[in-house]
Design a protein around this motif. Sequence first.
Motif, short mmCIF file in Angstrom:
data_model
loop_
_atom_site.label_atom_id
_atom_site.label_comp_id
_atom_site.label_asym_id
_atom_site.label_seq_id
_atom_site.Cartn_x
_atom_site.Cartn_y
_atom_site.Cartn_z
N GLU A 1 21.05 55.55 -34.66
CA GLU A 1 20.01 55.98 -35.71
C GLU A 1 21.15 56.00 -36.93
OE1 GLU A 1 17.81 54.10 -36.32
OE2 GLU A 1 16.85 54.03 -34.04
N CYS A 2 22.87 56.75 -36.49
CA CYS A 2 23.07 57.17 -37.52
C CYS A 2 24.12 56.31 -38.49
CB CYS A 2 24.34 58.36 -37.02
SG CYS A 2 24.17 60.04 -36.83
N ILE A 3 24.11 55.52 -37.86
CA ILE A 3 24.81 54.19 -38.12
C ILE A 3 23.41 53.36 -39.50
CG2 ILE A 3 25.53 52.07 -38.30
CD1 ILE A 3 26.30 52.69 -34.94
N PRO B 1 17.14 56.91 -45.15
CA PRO B 1 17.97 57.89 -45.96
C PRO B 1 17.87 59.05 -44.72
CG PRO B 1 16.01 57.72 -46.23
CD PRO B 1 15.91 57.03 -46.15
N ALA B 2 18.96 59.73 -44.56
CA ALA B 2 20.59 60.61 -43.96
C ALA B 2 18.69 61.74 -43.00
CB ALA B 2 20.98 61.84 -44.30
N ALA B 3 17.64 61.99 -44.12
CA ALA B 3 16.39 62.78 -43.06
C ALA B 3 15.71 61.54 -42.34
CB ALA B 3 15.23 63.22 -44.51
N TYR B 4 15.47 60.44 -42.43
CA TYR B 4 15.16 59.77 -41.09
C TYR B 4 15.18 60.34 -39.89
CZ TYR B 4 14.80 56.18 -37.35
OH TYR B 4 14.53 55.04 -36.66
N LEU B 5 17.22 60.84 -39.57
CA LEU B 5 17.48 61.44 -38.28
C LEU B 5 16.16 62.52 -37.99
CD1 LEU B 5 21.26 61.58 -39.04
CD2 LEU B 5 19.78 59.60 -37.66
N LEU B 6 15.71 63.19 -39.17
CA LEU B 6 15.25 64.68 -38.19
C LEU B 6 13.74 63.81 -37.11
CD1 LEU B 6 14.86 66.37 -41.27
CD2 LEU B 6 15.98 67.11 -38.85
N TYR C 1 20.39 60.06 -25.22
CA TYR C 1 19.39 60.43 -26.48
C TYR C 1 21.10 60.73 -27.48
CZ TYR C 1 18.31 63.68 -29.76
OH TYR C 1 18.10 64.10 -31.04
N ILE C 2 22.07 61.02 -27.25
CA ILE C 2 23.40 60.72 -28.25
C ILE C 2 23.90 59.48 -28.43
CG2 ILE C 2 25.10 62.07 -28.23
CD1 ILE C 2 24.80 63.83 -26.75
N SER C 3 23.78 58.93 -27.92
CA SER C 3 24.14 56.95 -27.76
C SER C 3 23.29 56.66 -29.05
CB SER C 3 24.19 56.32 -26.43
OG SER C 3 25.55 56.90 -26.45
N ARG C 4 21.81 56.93 -28.23
CA ARG C 4 20.85 56.27 -29.51
C ARG C 4 20.72 56.80 -30.72
NH1 ARG C 4 15.36 58.25 -29.83
NH2 ARG C 4 15.53 59.46 -28.55
N PHE C 5 21.03 58.16 -30.58
CA PHE C 5 21.34 59.09 -31.62
C PHE C 5 22.29 58.86 -33.32
CE2 PHE C 5 22.45 61.85 -35.22
CZ PHE C 5 21.30 63.00 -35.31
#
Length: 145
Positions: A83-85, A58-63, A76-80
């Motif tokens: 994870e978004c995918i 779920p998108a909440a995982y991104l938190l 960090y943005i690349s890793r984020f």
Amino acid sequence: MTLHGFSSKVVCKEFHLTLKGAARAWFEALLPGTIINFTKLACFFLTQVMASRKMRRPAAYLLMVKQRDDESLKSYISRFDRECITTYDQDEKITLAALLGGIWPCNPFMTEIAQRTPTLLREFMDHADGFINAEDMLLALTAPR
């Protein structure tokens, strides 16, 4: 490659051409004579390969994705993004909040963000790109020759 309309025998013989990576390795490891028809191949494929695929979160995982102390903003943005995918219910506001909340508090970029907090993900990314480019240029100019 489309295999619709062909006999089961042709589909079985050409199925491997549609596979990549781990799925192809699994197929190539099958013993000769294991597959007698496409129905059996499909069953094997679904139980062996599809069961081992990565589960979407779920998108909440991104938190929970946070910048590490020694990690650059660019990394960090690349890793984020990677994870978004893996998320299935993305919402721009949640993604932006998670991205902002994950930046290391002592990162100099936070000073710029505090002055004008972006309300859109695109706005954040544009601002971050400018900061990263400036940071990269400064590193290049100060690097020993």
